[in-house]
Design an enzyme around this catalytic site. Structure first.
Site, PDB file in Angstrom:
ATOM      1  N   THR A  79       5.184  -6.892   3.510  1.00  0.00           N
ATOM      2  CA  THR A  79       4.042  -6.239   4.146  1.00  0.00           C
ATOM      3  C   THR A  79       3.118  -7.280   4.765  1.00  0.00           C
ATOM      4  OG1 THR A  79       4.204  -4.471   2.501  1.00  0.00           O
ATOM      5  CG2 THR A  79       2.159  -4.617   3.771  1.00  0.00           C
ATOM      6  N   SER A 123       5.516  -0.987  -0.642  1.00  0.00           N
ATOM      7  CA  SER A 123       6.655  -1.693  -1.191  1.00  0.00           C
ATOM      8  C   SER A 123       6.319  -3.155  -1.329  1.00  0.00           C
ATOM      9  CB  SER A 123       7.914  -1.467  -0.367  1.00  0.00           C
ATOM     10  OG  SER A 123       9.038  -1.942  -1.060  1.00  0.00           O
ATOM     11  N   CYS A 124       7.301  -3.982  -1.239  1.00  0.00           N
ATOM     12  CA  CYS A 124       7.152  -5.421  -1.427  1.00  0.00           C
ATOM     13  C   CYS A 124       5.965  -5.974  -0.643  1.00  0.00           C
ATOM     14  CB  CYS A 124       8.446  -6.085  -0.980  1.00  0.00           C
ATOM     15  SG  CYS A 124       8.320  -7.846  -0.748  1.00  0.00           S
ATOM     16  N   PHE A 125       4.972  -6.506  -1.333  1.00  0.00           N
ATOM     17  CA  PHE A 125       3.813  -7.018  -0.613  1.00  0.00           C
ATOM     18  C   PHE A 125       4.112  -8.288   0.163  1.00  0.00           C
ATOM     19  CE2 PHE A 125       1.540  -8.534  -4.828  1.00  0.00           C
ATOM     20  CZ  PHE A 125       2.574  -9.406  -5.129  1.00  0.00           C
TER      21      PHE A 125
END
Length: 181
Positions: free
Chosen positions: A25, A20-22
């Site tokens: 992360t 998902s959203c880097f």
């Protein structure tokens, strides 16, 4: 221009994760592993069909690239199995091509490996986590070789550190209990 990775496998391991959203992360890996064996993280793109992709192209869900986090770590301080366990518990690896409200193949759960030697460790940890945390739904995480990593634009690097009020994906948290379905 693609980012070339040069490192000594006896000292440093590099993996690419996506779920998902880097931004989130990267933020969560830095939060948990800074001063515990993490060498560095970079956000970028891999696994797709186009050269030198940018964020706007990735968001069209037509490039087949994933937003990824490149994580470099010292396996003497931070074992590969611990990094993989954390990966599986930081998102919902049973969700196909989406995390939270982010949907599309660019949001697939994937581990891009540099070496086939990493795969048995990944598979062992996957089986353990599947049994303990996701007993009612199969893990759908792809495990594939990395080809080329493209650095994301500069404003994406350390995004949440530079923008602490920026978007935080609600699916990024460390699971301590099994997923209930």
């Amino acid at each position: 221009m693609p980012y070339k990775i040069h490192f000594n496998y006896n000292y440093l391991l590099t993996l690419f994760f996506f779920y998902s959203c880097f931004w989130g992360t990267e933020h969560i890996y830095r939060k948990y592993f800074t001063d515990k064996g993490l060498i560095d993280c970079r956000v970028g793109y891999t696994g797709g069909l186009t050269e030198n992709p940018n964020y706007e192209e990735i968001c069209t869900d037509t490039t087949d690239h994933a937003e990824v986090l490149q994580i470099s770590f010292d396996p003497k301080q931070l074992p590969l199995a611990d990094v993989i366990n954390f990966f599986y518990r930081m998102h919902d690896p049973t969700s196909l091509n989406k995390q939270g409200r982010n949907k599309g193949r660019q949001y697939r759960s994937a581990i891009f490996v540099h070496s086939e030697a990493q795969i048995p460790v990944i598979e062992k940890v996957k089986a353990e986590v599947q049994k303990e945390f996701y007993p009612n739904a199969p893990i759908v995480t792809e495990v594939v070789p990395v080809t080329v990593f493209w650095d994301a634009e500069d404003y994406h690097q350390l995004y949440l550190e530079n923008n602490p009020d920026g978007y935080h994906c609600p699916s990024h948290f460390y699971r301590t209990e099994p997923k209930l379905d």
